[in-house]
Design a protein around this motif. Structure first.
Motif, short mmCIF file in Angstrom:
data_model
loop_
_atom_site.label_atom_id
_atom_site.label_comp_id
_atom_site.label_asym_id
_atom_site.label_seq_id
_atom_site.Cartn_x
_atom_site.Cartn_y
_atom_site.Cartn_z
N CYS A 38 87.81 59.99 49.98
CA CYS A 38 88.62 59.96 51.21
C CYS A 38 90.10 60.10 50.87
O CYS A 38 90.57 59.55 49.87
N SER A 39 90.82 60.83 51.70
CA SER A 39 92.25 61.04 51.43
C SER A 39 93.13 60.73 52.65
O SER A 39 94.35 60.71 52.53
N ARG A 40 92.51 60.50 53.80
CA ARG A 40 93.27 60.14 55.01
C ARG A 40 92.71 58.80 55.50
O ARG A 40 91.91 58.74 56.41
N ILE A 41 93.17 57.73 54.85
CA ILE A 41 92.61 56.40 55.08
C ILE A 41 93.53 55.60 56.00
O ILE A 41 94.69 55.37 55.69
N ALA A 42 92.97 55.17 57.11
CA ALA A 42 93.73 54.37 58.08
C ALA A 42 93.43 52.90 57.88
O ALA A 42 92.37 52.52 57.37
N TYR A 43 94.39 52.07 58.30
CA TYR A 43 94.20 50.62 58.32
C TYR A 43 94.24 50.17 59.77
O TYR A 43 95.19 50.49 60.50
N TYR A 60 95.88 47.28 50.79
CA TYR A 60 95.68 48.67 51.24
C TYR A 60 96.81 49.56 50.72
O TYR A 60 96.56 50.60 50.11
N ARG A 61 98.03 49.11 50.92
CA ARG A 61 99.19 49.90 50.47
C ARG A 61 99.23 50.05 48.95
O ARG A 61 99.58 51.10 48.43
N ARG A 68 98.62 57.54 44.47
CA ARG A 68 99.66 58.50 44.87
C ARG A 68 99.32 59.18 46.20
O ARG A 68 99.52 60.38 46.37
N LEU A 69 98.78 58.38 47.12
CA LEU A 69 98.49 58.86 48.47
C LEU A 69 99.52 58.27 49.43
O LEU A 69 99.74 57.06 49.43
N LEU A 70 100.11 59.12 50.21
CA LEU A 70 101.08 58.67 51.20
C LEU A 70 100.50 58.91 52.59
O LEU A 70 100.21 60.05 52.96
N TYR A 75 98.83 56.07 60.70
CA TYR A 75 97.54 55.69 60.12
C TYR A 75 97.41 54.18 59.99
O TYR A 75 96.36 53.68 59.61
N GLU A 76 98.48 53.44 60.24
CA GLU A 76 98.39 51.99 60.32
C GLU A 76 98.32 51.65 61.79
O GLU A 76 99.33 51.60 62.48
#
Length: 191
Positions: A38-43, A60-61, A68-70, A75-76
């Protein structure tokens, strides 16, 4: 009143407390989703004003930072303050799913919120885990029999109680005793 006091799953300056390692739990959940590709992870959270929810966000952060995923700020997803927490979570999940690039994974601050995600996704024809991977927190009983069974972070609630009682009886002034948590992998996060 000068009565002995120990906080459980809460923190306040100068008071002894016992907490699950929420930061580590948030880290383990997010790292697991990253390892699943997964590369687009929401919280997803109901609020950031509660100690444990803020700590889970820190984990999470941290996992995102190490990978190195921004993630964009949207997404929060913090549920809007409504009297009905479930309805506010539904609104927050719908906002995430309406993004131009919706998340491919959600780390929910607890299992009840993760099950709200499951219901919203089922209503919209979004398949878990094929379209969206999902991880919760707490390992409540319902997590194992939700559809699909929920990957979660297990908290030993009995141990929290035992350690709080020990601190209370021994009068230990420990600021914040952190207890380990464990990733429980079920099918909601696998591809």
């Amino acid at each position: 009143m000068k009565l002995p006091l120990v906080l459980v799953d809460l923190w306040a300056p100068g008071l002894p407390c016992v907490n699950p390692d929420n930061t580590q739990g948030g880290y383990l959940a997010t790292k697991h989703l990253i390892e699943q590709g997964c590369s687009r992870i929401a919280y997803l959270a109901s609020t950031l004003s509660h100690y444990s929810i803020r700590q889970r966000e820190k984990g999470y952060r941290q996992a995102l930072y190490e990978a190195r995923l921004l993630m964009p700020p949207e997404y929060e997803a913090i549920a809007p303050p409504l009297l009905d927490t479930e309805q506010s979570l539904v609104e927050a999940v719908n906002e995430l799913l309406r993004l131009p690039e919706p998340p491919d994974a959600i780390f929910a601050y607890n299992d009840a919120a993760a099950m709200v995600v499951q219901r919203v996704c089922a209503q919209q024809g979004i398949r878990i885990p094929e379209d969206l991977a999902l991880v919760g927190f707490d390992d409540i009983d319902a997590a194992a029999w939700s559809h699909p069974p929920l990957t979660t972070i297990a908290v030993d609630k009995q141990q929290l109680g035992r350690e709080a009682l020990r601190l209370l009886l021994e009068g230990k002034p420990e600021e914040n005793l952190l207890l380990p948590v464990q990733l429980v992998v079920r099918s909601s996060s696998g591809k």
